[in-house]
Design an enzyme around this catalytic site. Structure first.
Site, PDB file in Angstrom:
ATOM      1  N   SER A 189     -25.138  36.224  41.568  1.00  0.00           N
ATOM      2  CA  SER A 189     -25.145  36.324  43.025  1.00  0.00           C
ATOM      3  C   SER A 189     -25.515  34.973  43.657  1.00  0.00           C
ATOM      4  CB  SER A 189     -26.075  37.451  43.457  1.00  0.00           C
ATOM      5  OG  SER A 189     -25.906  37.761  44.816  1.00  0.00           O
ATOM      6  N   ASP A 191     -17.562  45.119  45.152  1.00  0.00           N
ATOM      7  CA  ASP A 191     -18.465  44.059  45.578  1.00  0.00           C
ATOM      8  C   ASP A 191     -17.752  43.225  46.634  1.00  0.00           C
ATOM      9  OD1 ASP A 191     -20.170  41.904  45.899  1.00  0.00           O
ATOM     10  OD2 ASP A 191     -20.212  41.342  43.789  1.00  0.00           O
ATOM     11  N   HIS A 208     -22.129  45.256  42.958  1.00  0.00           N
ATOM     12  CA  HIS A 208     -22.882  44.010  42.997  1.00  0.00           C
ATOM     13  C   HIS A 208     -24.302  44.253  42.470  1.00  0.00           C
ATOM     14  CE1 HIS A 208     -23.756  39.956  44.511  1.00  0.00           C
ATOM     15  NE2 HIS A 208     -24.982  40.436  44.719  1.00  0.00           N
TER      16      HIS A 208
END
Length: 307
Positions: free
Chosen positions: A151, A250, A280
């Site tokens: 991320s 995501d 995610h």
């Protein structure tokens, strides 16, 4: 399918509401710190600090229990540059060390909004620089070091690779980017369908990405800085061998996959894999989940590790 439903339930339970994140990030940080209060772990690890200008950057080093590996994964944690911190990734990094047999170095870079861009990438670069230029520190060679992040951490790993090329002090051989944030626009005007169709029931929404970025950036000009948003780069050449792993559900999926495409078009060696039915943040879940196991299979293959 039962495991898939379980993962969805677990990740949705962590999903954020639509409250104004600008007023809520401190409470969220506090909750995450309480939930991840550091305890003496059942695995081998020790702490270290890297001096940089007027502050020290904490790092935590995890070694696999049955190996004295000379290979290293330098790991940058997620959390939107804001809510993640070193303790909250202990279990992720310990699992990563055990699954790969590599030593994992977790970097506790300065977080926003107290420290806005470019504090985080500069901290990550500084730690990376020390490990590359002082191989005696962890008894390894530069070509055995892999950059990795998830991320926001994937964003930082990509930024460090770009910085390394531009500054010419060292050059990473490999990078692993897990569902990285690569672009600067997550509004309805985004060119990426996964952003425009992001659903509020998932862990990460386009609104939340915008909230994070608003607290992370120091100036509007940052949006066009490739160390802030790697897809803003004018030059994608001379990058490490790259593995990009995305999640089907995501909002960051399409921009991460586009970053892989840009790297490949510039002549780099790139693999892009999309994990089906994944959300995610799934890599933070235990390896009992099929999506996490599949992710590790891809990682081990990329690193040429036989298990």
């Amino acid at each position: 399918m039962a495991v898939n439903r379980l993962m969805r339930a677990a990740l949705r339970a962590l999903s954020y509401t639509d409250v104004d994140f600008g007023d809520q990030y401190k409470m969220q940080k506090k909750i995450i710190r309480i939930a991840n209060h550091h305890r003496k772990p059942p695995y081998k690890m020790w702490d270290h600090v890297v001096a940089y200008e007027n502050h020290a950057i904490p790092v935590r080093i995890f070694t696999p229990s049955d190996s004295e590996s000379k290979s290293i994964i330098l790991f940058f944690h997620g959390g939107g540059w804001i809510t993640g911190f070193i303790d909250s990734y202990d279990r992720v990094c310990a699992n990563l060390a055990e699954m790969t047999g590599y030593t994992v170095v977790s970097v506790d870079y300065r977080s926003a909004p107290e420290y806005r861009f470019p504090a985080a990438p500069e901290d990550c670069y500084r730690v990376t620089r020390e490990i590359f230029l002082e191989p005696s520190l962890l008894q390894t060679e530069p070509d055995r070091i892999t950059l990795m992040g998830d991320s926001a951490g994937g964003n930082l790993a990509a930024a460090v690779s770009l910085m390394a090329r531009d500054r010419g002090e060292f050059f990473p051989a490999r990078q692993i980017l897990l569902y990285p944030c690569a672009y600067h626009d997550h509004t309805e005007q985004s060119p990426y369908a996964s952003v425009r169709s992001s659903h509020k029931k998932y862990l990460l929404t386009a609104k939340r990405i915008n909230d994070y970025m608003a607290l992370y950036m120091a100036d509007e000009k940052d949006l066009q800085n490739p160390y802030f948003a790697p897809l803003a780069s004018k030059d994608f050449s001379n990058q490490p061998d790259t593995l990009i792993i995305t999640a089907e559900h995501d909002p960051l999926r399409d921009e991460a996959e586009d970053y892989g495409k840009r790297l490949k078009e510039a002549g780099n060696t790139v693999e892009v894999h999309r994990i089906p039915d994944a959300l995610h943040g799934f890599f933070a879940m235990p390896p009992v989940f099929s999506q996490v196991r599949d992710c590790y299979k891809i990682i081990l293959n990329f690193l040429k590790i036989e298990k």
